[in-house]
Motif scaffolding. Structure first.
Motif, PDB file in Angstrom:
ATOM      1  N   VAL A 100      -6.334 -17.499  18.969  1.00 28.08           N
ATOM      2  CA  VAL A 100      -7.658 -17.847  19.491  1.00 28.08           C
ATOM      3  C   VAL A 100      -7.866 -17.235  20.874  1.00 28.08           C
ATOM      4  CG1 VAL A 100      -9.179 -19.755  20.159  1.00 28.08           C
ATOM      5  CG2 VAL A 100      -7.735 -19.958  18.122  1.00 28.08           C
ATOM      6  N   ASP A 101      -6.852 -17.298  21.713  1.00 26.23           N
ATOM      7  CA  ASP A 101      -6.972 -16.717  23.052  1.00 26.23           C
ATOM      8  C   ASP A 101      -7.253 -15.220  22.986  1.00 26.23           C
ATOM      9  OD1 ASP A 101      -6.548 -19.173  24.182  1.00 26.23           O
ATOM     10  OD2 ASP A 101      -4.438 -18.812  24.693  1.00 26.23           O
ATOM     11  N   LYS A 102      -6.595 -14.531  22.073  1.00 26.94           N
ATOM     12  CA  LYS A 102      -6.823 -13.092  21.927  1.00 26.94           C
ATOM     13  C   LYS A 102      -8.241 -12.817  21.421  1.00 26.94           C
ATOM     14  CE  LYS A 102      -4.462 -10.301  22.683  1.00 26.94           C
ATOM     15  NZ  LYS A 102      -4.362  -9.445  23.908  1.00 26.94           N
ATOM     16  N   ALA A 103      -8.714 -13.644  20.504  1.00 25.68           N
ATOM     17  CA  ALA A 103     -10.082 -13.471  19.997  1.00 25.68           C
ATOM     18  C   ALA A 103     -11.103 -13.693  21.111  1.00 25.68           C
ATOM     19  CB  ALA A 103     -10.326 -14.446  18.844  1.00 25.68           C
ATOM     20  N   VAL A 104     -10.876 -14.689  21.956  1.00 23.13           N
ATOM     21  CA  VAL A 104     -11.773 -14.942  23.088  1.00 23.13           C
ATOM     22  C   VAL A 104     -11.765 -13.748  24.042  1.00 23.13           C
ATOM     23  CG1 VAL A 104     -12.102 -16.367  25.151  1.00 23.13           C
ATOM     24  CG2 VAL A 104     -11.620 -17.452  22.952  1.00 23.13           C
ATOM     25  N   GLU A 105     -10.599 -13.208  24.276  1.00 19.19           N
ATOM     26  CA  GLU A 105     -10.467 -12.046  25.169  1.00 19.19           C
ATOM     27  C   GLU A 105     -11.268 -10.858  24.632  1.00 19.19           C
ATOM     28  OE1 GLU A 105      -6.893  -8.946  26.224  1.00 19.19           O
ATOM     29  OE2 GLU A 105      -6.387 -11.084  26.192  1.00 19.19           O
ATOM     30  N   ILE A 106     -11.186 -10.625  23.324  1.00 25.38           N
ATOM     31  CA  ILE A 106     -11.931  -9.517  22.712  1.00 25.38           C
ATOM     32  C   ILE A 106     -13.432  -9.758  22.827  1.00 25.38           C
ATOM     33  CG2 ILE A 106     -12.423  -8.348  20.532  1.00 25.38           C
ATOM     34  CD1 ILE A 106      -9.493  -8.922  19.733  1.00 25.38           C
ATOM     35  N   ALA A 107     -13.860 -10.985  22.526  1.00 25.73           N
ATOM     36  CA  ALA A 107     -15.288 -11.309  22.581  1.00 25.73           C
ATOM     37  C   ALA A 107     -15.838 -11.179  23.997  1.00 25.73           C
ATOM     38  CB  ALA A 107     -15.527 -12.719  22.044  1.00 25.73           C
ATOM     39  N   ASP A 108     -15.072 -11.607  24.982  1.00 24.69           N
ATOM     40  CA  ASP A 108     -15.523 -11.492  26.372  1.00 24.69           C
ATOM     41  C   ASP A 108     -15.717 -10.031  26.774  1.00 24.69           C
ATOM     42  OD1 ASP A 108     -15.466 -14.223  26.658  1.00 24.69           O
ATOM     43  OD2 ASP A 108     -13.571 -14.289  27.758  1.00 24.69           O
ATOM     44  N   ALA A 109     -14.822  -9.174  26.299  1.00 22.33           N
ATOM     45  CA  ALA A 109     -14.852  -7.770  26.710  1.00 22.33           C
ATOM     46  C   ALA A 109     -15.848  -6.936  25.909  1.00 22.33           C
ATOM     47  CB  ALA A 109     -13.457  -7.166  26.588  1.00 22.33           C
ATOM     48  N   GLU A 110     -15.978  -7.219  24.604  1.00 25.81           N
ATOM     49  CA  GLU A 110     -16.749  -6.325  23.738  1.00 25.81           C
ATOM     50  C   GLU A 110     -17.838  -7.010  22.939  1.00 25.81           C
ATOM     51  OE1 GLU A 110     -14.188  -3.772  21.407  1.00 25.81           O
ATOM     52  OE2 GLU A 110     -12.507  -4.173  22.754  1.00 25.81           O
ATOM     53  N   VAL A 148     -12.397 -23.836  22.277  1.00 29.28           N
ATOM     54  CA  VAL A 148     -11.528 -23.512  23.412  1.00 29.28           C
ATOM     55  C   VAL A 148     -12.341 -23.368  24.692  1.00 29.28           C
ATOM     56  CG1 VAL A 148     -10.150 -21.645  24.410  1.00 29.28           C
ATOM     57  CG2 VAL A 148      -9.599 -22.512  22.152  1.00 29.28           C
ATOM     58  N   VAL A 149     -13.457 -22.633  24.622  1.00 32.59           N
ATOM     59  CA  VAL A 149     -14.257 -22.441  25.835  1.00 32.59           C
ATOM     60  C   VAL A 149     -15.027 -23.710  26.186  1.00 32.59           C
ATOM     61  CG1 VAL A 149     -14.449 -19.963  25.477  1.00 32.59           C
ATOM     62  CG2 VAL A 149     -16.216 -21.468  24.568  1.00 32.59           C
ATOM     63  N   ALA A 150     -15.195 -24.632  25.223  1.00 35.76           N
ATOM     64  CA  ALA A 150     -15.868 -25.898  25.527  1.00 35.76           C
ATOM     65  C   ALA A 150     -15.089 -26.721  26.546  1.00 35.76           C
ATOM     66  CB  ALA A 150     -16.084 -26.707  24.248  1.00 35.76           C
ATOM     67  N   VAL A 151     -13.808 -26.456  26.681  1.00 40.90           N
ATOM     68  CA  VAL A 151     -13.015 -27.138  27.713  1.00 40.90           C
ATOM     69  C   VAL A 151     -13.594 -26.860  29.101  1.00 40.90           C
ATOM     70  CG1 VAL A 151     -10.743 -27.238  28.809  1.00 40.90           C
ATOM     71  CG2 VAL A 151     -10.918 -27.087  26.327  1.00 40.90           C
ATOM     72  N   GLU A 152     -14.142 -25.666  29.269  1.00 38.61           N
ATOM     73  CA  GLU A 152     -14.624 -25.243  30.586  1.00 38.61           C
ATOM     74  C   GLU A 152     -15.894 -25.968  31.028  1.00 38.61           C
ATOM     75  OE1 GLU A 152     -14.911 -20.982  30.731  1.00 38.61           O
ATOM     76  OE2 GLU A 152     -13.096 -20.718  29.529  1.00 38.61           O
ATOM     77  N   VAL A 153     -16.557 -26.657  30.104  1.00 35.06           N
ATOM     78  CA  VAL A 153     -17.771 -27.377  30.497  1.00 35.06           C
ATOM     79  C   VAL A 153     -17.502 -28.866  30.726  1.00 35.06           C
ATOM     80  CG1 VAL A 153     -19.202 -25.744  29.244  1.00 35.06           C
ATOM     81  CG2 VAL A 153     -18.523 -27.862  28.130  1.00 35.06           C
ATOM     82  N   LEU A 154     -16.258 -29.280  30.558  1.00 34.21           N
ATOM     83  CA  LEU A 154     -15.928 -30.681  30.780  1.00 34.21           C
ATOM     84  C   LEU A 154     -15.758 -30.951  32.277  1.00 34.21           C
ATOM     85  CD1 LEU A 154     -13.309 -31.282  27.931  1.00 34.21           C
ATOM     86  CD2 LEU A 154     -15.754 -31.830  27.926  1.00 34.21           C
ATOM     87  N   ARG A 180     -19.513 -16.559  31.811  1.00 33.52           N
ATOM     88  CA  ARG A 180     -18.180 -16.003  31.556  1.00 33.52           C
ATOM     89  C   ARG A 180     -18.032 -15.570  30.098  1.00 33.52           C
ATOM     90  NH1 ARG A 180     -16.446 -20.203  35.063  1.00 33.52           N
ATOM     91  NH2 ARG A 180     -16.146 -21.598  33.282  1.00 33.52           N
ATOM     92  N   HIS A 181     -18.647 -16.327  29.203  1.00 36.40           N
ATOM     93  CA  HIS A 181     -18.534 -16.059  27.765  1.00 36.40           C
ATOM     94  C   HIS A 181     -19.943 -15.954  27.173  1.00 36.40           C
ATOM     95  CE1 HIS A 181     -14.421 -17.380  28.498  1.00 36.40           C
ATOM     96  NE2 HIS A 181     -14.880 -18.547  28.895  1.00 36.40           N
ATOM     97  N   PRO A 182     -20.602 -14.817  27.316  1.00 40.10           N
ATOM     98  CA  PRO A 182     -21.992 -14.686  26.866  1.00 40.10           C
ATOM     99  C   PRO A 182     -22.203 -14.982  25.380  1.00 40.10           C
ATOM    100  CG  PRO A 182     -21.355 -12.827  28.247  1.00 40.10           C
ATOM    101  CD  PRO A 182     -20.100 -13.589  27.967  1.00 40.10           C
ATOM    102  N   TRP A 183     -21.140 -14.929  24.598  1.00 39.60           N
ATOM    103  CA  TRP A 183     -21.240 -15.132  23.152  1.00 39.60           C
ATOM    104  C   TRP A 183     -21.237 -16.596  22.747  1.00 39.60           C
ATOM    105  CZ3 TRP A 183     -16.881 -17.844  21.971  1.00 39.60           C
ATOM    106  CH2 TRP A 183     -15.808 -17.709  22.849  1.00 39.60           C
ATOM    107  N   MET A 184     -20.897 -17.509  23.663  1.00 45.07           N
ATOM    108  CA  MET A 184     -20.695 -18.898  23.257  1.00 45.07           C
ATOM    109  C   MET A 184     -21.991 -19.567  22.804  1.00 45.07           C
ATOM    110  SD  MET A 184     -20.020 -20.982  26.835  1.00 45.07           S
ATOM    111  CE  MET A 184     -19.807 -22.529  25.927  1.00 45.07           C
ATOM    112  N   PHE A 185     -23.121 -19.189  23.390  1.00 45.33           N
ATOM    113  CA  PHE A 185     -24.380 -19.794  22.969  1.00 45.33           C
ATOM    114  C   PHE A 185     -24.801 -19.286  21.592  1.00 45.33           C
ATOM    115  CE2 PHE A 185     -25.098 -20.105  27.733  1.00 45.33           C
ATOM    116  CZ  PHE A 185     -24.721 -21.442  27.778  1.00 45.33           C
ATOM    117  N   GLU A 186     -24.431 -18.059  21.282  1.00 47.40           N
ATOM    118  CA  GLU A 186     -24.686 -17.536  19.940  1.00 47.40           C
ATOM    119  C   GLU A 186     -23.903 -18.334  18.905  1.00 47.40           C
ATOM    120  OE1 GLU A 186     -23.964 -13.471  17.315  1.00 47.40           O
ATOM    121  OE2 GLU A 186     -23.794 -13.407  19.493  1.00 47.40           O
TER     122      GLU A 186
END
Length: 313
Positions: A100-110, A148-154, A180-186
């Motif tokens: 999951v961490d690697k997938a988040v890293e890819i999504a953030d970058a590309e 995983v990124v939902a942790v950041e809004v707590l 930080r994660h423009p894809w999360m709202f999508e």
């Protein structure tokens, strides 16, 4: 007379029986049968095609069996239970968290479109099939990424007692995570499945609204209204960041250079828009100021219930 006639008769019959029972006769018979069978056989090319078809059928049956087993596993584990499923895997270097961490890293970058099971496996240096031990489908991976990124809004260490301060703290964290994660709202609009961190975030948001009203419908309306403001602001902010100051200035200049726009602005029909475009301040916004105006209106509507005097700082 009877005794004298029987021996010649047995001697006459024995050679025929011995002839059939001899090994060389049996060999000739078997060779004959094999030759007859070989004559009835199909040409080699046709036989080969038949064997290939049989192999294909066995492969398709195996694939059907595998899909059936996966469907049965999904049936046993309801779609929204990805977070409750057992964590498989024998490779100590490959874990669900690492995937999951690697997938988040890819999504953030590309971007989200770059995320796939094959791409994540390649980045981790493993075969794609290895990921299926931990994650059954790409949709599961996307759900886990969002959680995983939902942790950041707590809000850590508990919410402030004042409803405005609590709502402001949550909304600021949502904005920061969205940038930080423009894809999360999508992702938020793609799947109805909510993970444990998503539930905690929803609970904190309702708890903040509950400091103003104890009506569940009003609590939901407050949270939804603030979310809409935050989401609209951040989506526009993301777009402006992608364009950058140079790109934004070029877009403004390009619009002003278009003949029909220049004529309309010069006609005096758009005096307020003209003043904004002339000063170039149309891209300058204050998130907290807009949030303050919104919360002021909500609080005004609930005046006399749980008043608050705090403001965004």
């Amino acid at each position: 007379m009877a005794e004298s006639s029987e021996p010649p008769e047995r001697d006459h019959e024995r050679p025929e029986r011995d002839e059939h029972e001899r090994p060389e006769h049996r060999d000739r018979t078997e060779r004959t049968e094999r030759a007859e069978q070989a004559g009835r056989r199909e040409p080699p090319e046709k036989a080969e095609r038949g064997e290939q078809a049989a192999r294909d059928e066995r492969g398709e049956q195996a694939a059907r069996d595998e899909r059936g087993e996966r469907a049965e596993r999904r049936e046993r584990a309801r779609p929204n239970d990805i977070w409750a499923r057992p964590r498989g895997g024998r490779r100590p270097k490959l874990t669900r968290e690492a995937i999951v961490d690697k997938a988040v890293e890819i999504a953030d970058a590309e971007g989200l479109e770059a995320v796939s099971i094959r791409r994540v496996a390649s980045e981790l240096g493993v075969r794609a099939m290895s990921l299926y031990t931990h994650i059954e489908a790409k949709e599961d991976l996307l759900d886990l990424m969002y959680d995983v990124v939902a942790v950041e809004v707590l809000v850590e260490d508990g919410l402030p007692d004042d409803w405005r301060e609590a709502m402001i703290a949550i909304t600021r964290k949502e904005r920061a995570a969205g940038l930080r994660h423009p894809w999360m709202f999508e992702l938020a609009g793609r799947s109805p499945r909510i993970g444990p961190n998503g539930l905690r975030h929803a609970e904190q948001s309702m708890a903040a609204a509950a400091r103003l009203t104890d009506d569940p419908e009003e609590m939901l309306a407050i949270v939804t209204t603030v979310d809409h403001y935050m989401l609209g602001f951040v989506l526009r902010e993301q777009r402006l960041r992608e364009m950058g100051a140079t790109g934004l200035g070029e877009a403004r200049q390009s619009a002003l250079e278009q003949t029909y726009i220049a004529k309309l602005l010069e006609s005096g029909e758009f005096p307020h828009l003209r003043s904004v475009l002339d000063t170039g301040i149309y891209n300058q916004e204050d998130f907290d100021l807009g949030l303050k105006w919104l919360l002021d209106g909500i609080e005004h509507d609930h005046r006399g219930k749980w008043p608050s005097t705090s403001s965004p700082t």
